[in-house]
Design an enzyme around this catalytic site. Structure first.
Site, PDB file in Angstrom:
ATOM      1  N   PHE A  60      76.588  24.667  30.684  1.00  0.00           N
ATOM      2  CA  PHE A  60      76.840  23.839  31.866  1.00  0.00           C
ATOM      3  C   PHE A  60      78.149  24.233  32.540  1.00  0.00           C
ATOM      4  CE2 PHE A  60      78.097  19.908  34.074  1.00  0.00           C
ATOM      5  CZ  PHE A  60      76.897  19.549  34.676  1.00  0.00           C
ATOM      6  N   HIS A  91      67.840  16.783  27.561  1.00  0.00           N
ATOM      7  CA  HIS A  91      69.204  17.236  27.881  1.00  0.00           C
ATOM      8  C   HIS A  91      69.224  18.723  28.237  1.00  0.00           C
ATOM      9  CE1 HIS A  91      73.566  16.904  27.764  1.00  0.00           C
ATOM     10  NE2 HIS A  91      73.618  18.008  27.045  1.00  0.00           N
ATOM     11  N   PHE A 116      72.739  35.880  35.563  1.00  0.00           N
ATOM     12  CA  PHE A 116      72.226  34.755  34.762  1.00  0.00           C
ATOM     13  C   PHE A 116      71.750  35.261  33.396  1.00  0.00           C
ATOM     14  CE2 PHE A 116      68.628  31.683  33.926  1.00  0.00           C
ATOM     15  CZ  PHE A 116      69.422  30.558  33.732  1.00  0.00           C
TER      16      PHE A 116
HETATM   17  N1  INI Z   1      74.902  23.907  26.055  1.00  0.00           N
HETATM   18  C1  INI Z   1      74.331  25.105  25.828  1.00  0.00           C
HETATM   19  O1  INI Z   1      74.910  26.147  26.176  1.00  0.00           O
HETATM   20  N2  INI Z   1      73.110  25.177  25.234  1.00  0.00           N
HETATM   21  C2  INI Z   1      72.425  24.063  24.838  1.00  0.00           C
HETATM   22  O2  INI Z   1      71.313  24.197  24.268  1.00  0.00           O
HETATM   23  C3  INI Z   1      73.010  22.791  25.065  1.00  0.00           C
HETATM   24  N3  INI Z   1      72.304  21.590  24.676  1.00  0.00           N
HETATM   25  O3  INI Z   1      71.077  21.650  24.464  1.00  0.00           O
HETATM   26  O4  INI Z   1      72.889  20.509  24.598  1.00  0.00           O
HETATM   27  C4  INI Z   1      74.291  22.730  25.678  1.00  0.00           C
HETATM   28  N4  INI Z   1      74.890  21.556  25.909  1.00  0.00           N
HETATM   29  C5  INI Z   1      76.307  21.432  26.232  1.00  0.00           C
HETATM   30  C6  INI Z   1      76.564  21.567  27.723  1.00  0.00           C
HETATM   31  O5  INI Z   1      76.438  22.913  28.129  1.00  0.00           O
HETATM   32  C7  INI Z   1      77.972  21.114  28.097  1.00  0.00           C
HETATM   33  O6  INI Z   1      78.931  21.880  27.406  1.00  0.00           O
HETATM   34  C8  INI Z   1      78.227  19.628  27.814  1.00  0.00           C
HETATM   35  O7  INI Z   1      77.210  18.813  28.367  1.00  0.00           O
HETATM   36  C9  INI Z   1      79.592  19.184  28.416  1.00  0.00           C
HETATM   37  O8  INI Z   1      79.607  19.348  29.836  1.00  0.00           O
END
Ligand code: INI
Length: 158
Positions: A60, A91, A116
């Site tokens: 994210f 999520h 990407f």
């Molecule tokens: N981030 C990932 O890179 N891969 C995932 O599978 C994932 N899941 O599934 O939760 C994930 N979550 C964290 C997200 O990227 C953020 O760091 C978090 O929401 C804080 O902003």
């Protein structure tokens, strides 16, 4: 009749400056993809000193860090590495969707290719398969970075 131009990228990365941003979430996977990207950049002729790296907590966070690097004006391309694996809730869908949209927006806003290199899988096994098992999507992202950076150079866009 005169022929128009055909713009194409190449696999020749010598002289390119590249940034790699890696998400630490699912690090077992993303570290293999990051290593695959570094190896592919080297194989493409990009010298190690021309590659800078950054880490973010999760996929994210990739777009903002990539945008900041692209805005610095020092890189011909930025590679984003992440692994989103399906969990028990939706999520992952939000994380992957926002990573994809944010990366595309950052590339279009800055004019710098932002790649990407984020895999989205149902299982850890599928992710491992794409992180050096059957293939390495980090290496594919590196090849795409070289192709896009050299394409834009050929177009005279930098
Ligand atoms: N981030 C990932 O890179 N891969 C995932 O599978 C994932 N899941 O599934 O939760 C994930 N979550 C964290 C997200 O990227 C953020 O760091 C978090 O929401 C804080 O902003």
């Amino acid at each position: 009749m005169s022929l128009g131009k055909v713009f194409e990228g190449s696999g020749e990365g010598a002289g390119l400056r590249i940034a790699v941003v890696t998400a630490r979430f699912n690090a077992e996977i993303t570290e293999r993809m990051r290593a695959g990207a570094r190896e592919a950049l080297r194989a493409g002729g990009v010298s190690d000193e021309d590659v800078d790296e950054a880490y973010v907590p999760g996929s994210f966070e990739l777009p903002l860090a990539a945008k900041r690097l692209a805005e610095a004006g020092r890189y011909d391309a930025v590679i984003c590495i992440g692994a989103v694996i399906r969990g028990e809730t939706s999520h992952d869908t939000y994380v992957a969707g926002q990573a994809a949209a944010g990366i595309q927006r950052a590339a279009l806003d800055t004019g710098v290719p932002i790649i990407f290199g984020v895999i989205t899988t149902h299982t850890r096994e599928q992710a491992l398969d794409r992180a050096g098992g059957r293939t390495n999507k980090g290496a594919d992202a590196a090849a795409t970075a070289i192709a896009m950076a050299t394409l834009l150079r050929a177009m005279g866009a930098d």
